[in-house]
Design a protein around this motif. Structure first.
Motif: not given
Length: 194
Positions: A88-90, A99-100, A105-107, A152-153
């Motif tokens: 699992l990774a951005p 960074v965000l 949470p980012v896609p 991903w967070q």
């Protein structure tokens, strides 16, 4: 009051993310291979028979690293045959979502990322040899997990958490998701295979 809760949540998330970054990686850990019973499946570095496997692995990266699994079949020398990668990774090659993702949470993507199969970047690994039935059950779970893991967070659901879900589905105990990847994989092996 809601403003105070928001600040406390932000502080907690930053503390978890920072805790993962406080230590440094060691030199690469040796490779470990176990049968599903935890007994060694190697003798003088040679696998006794071809079979199915899952390998919990970490690698070095510009950040604090990455944790993922590789699974497939091996030949009699222990070499992987058409391995698949799940992690699992951005979902971006840009640093911005990464960074965000320490705050929101980012896609995410759940396949192979750059460096996953390159030996030079491996920092730790633990390969578990499986029967065909165990392998099929594990792969079915991985495919379900990949289908539902869309975010991903760093401090809530990161690469360690993703791999923890896989390990727990196999009946293993798992360490904290806030360890560095190399420490996570090493601790996972120590908790389950000695």
């Amino acid at each position: 009051m809601p403003h105070m809760i928001g600040r406390l949540t932000l502080v907690a998330m930053l503390a978890f993310a920072t805790a993962a970054c406080e230590s440094t990686d060691k030199k690469p850990e040796p490779r470990f291979v176990s049968s599903t019973s935890g007994a060694p499946a190697v003798s003088a570095g040679v696998v006794r028979e071809a079979g199915y496997f899952i390998e919990f692995r970490s690698r070095y990266a510009l950040s604090y690293g990455h944790t993922y699994v590789i699974f497939g079949r091996t030949d009699q020398a222990g070499a992987m045959i058409d391995p698949e990668v799940a992690g699992l990774a951005p979902a971006s090659t840009s640093a911005t979502p990464y960074v965000l993702g320490h705050f929101l949470p980012v896609p995410a993507e759940t396949g192979a990322s750059d460096g996953d199969l390159e030996e030079a970047y491996r920092s730790a690994s633990w390969r578990v040899m499986l029967t065909e039935a165990e392998y099929n059950k594990t792969v079915a779970y991985i495919r379900q997990l990949k289908a539902k893991s869309r975010l991903w967070q760093a401090s809530v659901y990161n690469c360690n958490a993703f791999v923890s879900d896989i390990a727990r589905s196999m009946g293993y105990q798992t360490p904290s998701i806030w360890l560095r990847p190399q420490q996570f994989v090493t601790k996972l092996r120590q908790m389950n295979a000695g």
